[in-house]
Design an enzyme around this catalytic site. Structure first.
Site, mmCIF file in Angstrom:
data_model
loop_
_atom_site.group_PDB
_atom_site.id
_atom_site.type_symbol
_atom_site.label_atom_id
_atom_site.label_comp_id
_atom_site.label_asym_id
_atom_site.label_seq_id
_atom_site.Cartn_x
_atom_site.Cartn_y
_atom_site.Cartn_z
ATOM 1 N N ARG A 99 -4.750 -11.112 37.269
ATOM 2 C CA ARG A 99 -6.148 -10.710 37.296
ATOM 3 C C ARG A 99 -5.908 -12.466 38.201
ATOM 4 O O ARG A 99 -5.955 -13.332 37.634
ATOM 5 C CB ARG A 99 -6.134 -11.577 36.127
ATOM 6 C CG ARG A 99 -7.533 -12.420 35.387
ATOM 7 C CD ARG A 99 -8.501 -12.625 34.349
ATOM 8 N NE ARG A 99 -7.100 -12.981 33.010
ATOM 9 C CZ ARG A 99 -6.681 -14.133 32.616
ATOM 10 N NH1 ARG A 99 -7.493 -15.146 33.357
ATOM 11 N NH2 ARG A 99 -5.501 -13.707 31.434
ATOM 12 N N HIS A 133 -9.711 -15.781 32.309
ATOM 13 C CA HIS A 133 -10.128 -14.544 31.990
ATOM 14 C C HIS A 133 -11.607 -14.259 31.441
ATOM 15 O O HIS A 133 -11.973 -13.165 31.183
ATOM 16 C CB HIS A 133 -9.180 -14.812 30.288
ATOM 17 C CG HIS A 133 -9.859 -13.897 29.429
ATOM 18 N ND1 HIS A 133 -9.059 -12.771 28.792
ATOM 19 C CD2 HIS A 133 -9.875 -14.082 28.180
ATOM 20 C CE1 HIS A 133 -9.424 -12.168 27.664
ATOM 21 N NE2 HIS A 133 -10.115 -13.196 27.113
ATOM 22 N N TYR A 190 -3.247 -22.533 32.489
ATOM 23 C CA TYR A 190 -1.826 -22.010 31.921
ATOM 24 C C TYR A 190 -1.209 -21.175 33.161
ATOM 25 O O TYR A 190 0.012 -20.845 32.895
ATOM 26 C CB TYR A 190 -1.855 -21.067 31.100
ATOM 27 C CG TYR A 190 -2.883 -20.519 30.947
ATOM 28 C CD1 TYR A 190 -3.111 -19.191 31.800
ATOM 29 C CD2 TYR A 190 -4.098 -20.312 31.067
ATOM 30 C CE1 TYR A 190 -4.020 -18.469 31.731
ATOM 31 C CE2 TYR A 190 -5.530 -19.470 30.831
ATOM 32 C CZ TYR A 190 -5.328 -18.731 31.734
ATOM 33 O OH TYR A 190 -6.333 -17.514 31.965
#
Length: 354
Positions: free
Chosen positions: A252, A256, A265
């Site tokens: 990805r 998200h 992160y």
């Protein structure tokens, strides 16, 4: 386990055909169809993100980087099959026949966005993780009981394999040899949690061993691997040989959802490195150039056509009348409970400024 479940690759990141015996099946029509569809899906995805930032859509789940896995697998389905998507699988549902403006309605919080065209077996996108896996197993079992050869495919991410529904769906399907494909898109992160913090197993495909069903691990950025391996699994399912677990290893690129900040992160430079080494669209472009079927004018037209198609879908969606706030409350139960009626009264008092 990584050796036992080595990634299946048809065309590598540099555009090289790995198995020359497959060359006859990669027709120019098929190659160009996949390219156009992936370009359309990427154009849609980028437009949706922009619209969310402009306040024209609600929170949205991007899928850029996962086009090959979704487009290839969905294209392997027959029109009478079932598809069970997550909140990130709009490329799969649109490839299968969900109108683009309907998908936009869903992300605008409209109930109409959950309604597929007549005759299309498209389940509403599942936001809770893995809840759609038992549903898919059940739909496949129902087709089995009716004596059809219709199959189902269910999409889910790597994080869903940590949920009980994953195991329940796999277990029921394996016991009853349900004609269902469990299609995992392993994009390496469950929101902010990397795969190595989610499981101790080296692959997701190996989880099939516990249920006595085939597990296949593919390069999820290779549209041909997604298409042909899903097609094989569907043929097996229709022949009464039961389910298959497919792990499509992908990435990805972005967040998200549009409510997420991936820089918190992970190092986002990884995304750019992966884009250069194996982006689904770039990979197919490289393959087409090697095969002598690349045309720069055709490519420009493809992107222009995609942009026009997306803009038309946006116009259609935004021409809908304003949503009816009563729908939030009136379709939960046949007769509203006092708690829902109380919520409704309070909400409409708020709208009226009472």
């Amino acid at each position: 386990m990584e050796e036992q479940f080595a990634k299946v690759v048809y065309v590598d990141g540099d555009g090289n055909l790995v198995d020359n015996e497959m060359k006859s099946q990669l027709t120019e029509d098929l190659v160009k169809h996949f390219y156009r569809q992936m370009v359309l899906m990427r154009t849609f995805d980028r437009k949706a993100i922009n619209m969310q930032r402009q306040g024209r859509l609600g929170t949205y789940a991007p899928f850029e980087g996962q086009e090959a896995a979704q487009v290839g697998s969905a294209y392997a389905l027959r029109q009478d099959d079932w598809i069970f998507p997550t909140y990130r699988d709009h490329a799969a549902t649109m490839t299968f026949g969900m109108p683009m403006d309907t998908v936009l309605l869903y992300w605008n919080g409209r109930s109409e966005g959950c309604i597929p065209p007549e005759g299309k077996r498209i389940f509403p996108p599942a936001v809770p993780l893995a809840t759609q896996l038992p549903h898919a197993a059940g739909a496949a079992m129902a087709e089995q009981y009716k004596g059809t050869d219709h199959a189902a495919i269910v999409y889910f991410g790597d994080g869903s394999t940590s949920e009980g529904d994953f195991h329940e769906g796999m277990n029921f399907a394996s016991i009853f040899k349900a004609p269902v494909i469990f299609f995992n898109q392993n994009n390496q992160y469950a929101i902010s949690v990397p795969i190595e913090r989610q499981m101790n197993s080296r692959t997701i495909a190996q989880k099939a061993v516990a249920y006595g069903i085939p597990g296949v691990r593919i390069d999820g950025n290779d549209v041909f691997a997604a298409y042909f391996e899903t097609k094989k699994a569907l043929e097996r399912a229709r022949a009464g040989e039961g389910p298959t677990l497919i792990e499509a290893v992908t990435w990805r690129y972005g967040a998200h959802t549009t409510a997420d900040d991936p820089t918190k992160y992970r190092d986002q430079s990884l995304s750019e490195k992966k884009r250069e080494s194996g982006d689904p669209i770039l990979r197919l472009e490289r393959f087409m150039k090697m095969e002598g079927i690349w045309d720069e004018k055709w490519n420009e037209w493809t992107w222009e056509e995609a942009a026009e198609t997306v803009e038309e879908a946006v116009r259609t969606m935004e021409a809908y009348p304003e949503a009816d706030a009563n729908d939030l409350f009136d379709h939960v139960f046949e007769e509203k409970t006092w708690t829902i009626q109380d919520q409704k009264d309070q909400y409409f008092d708020y709208l009226r400024g009472v």
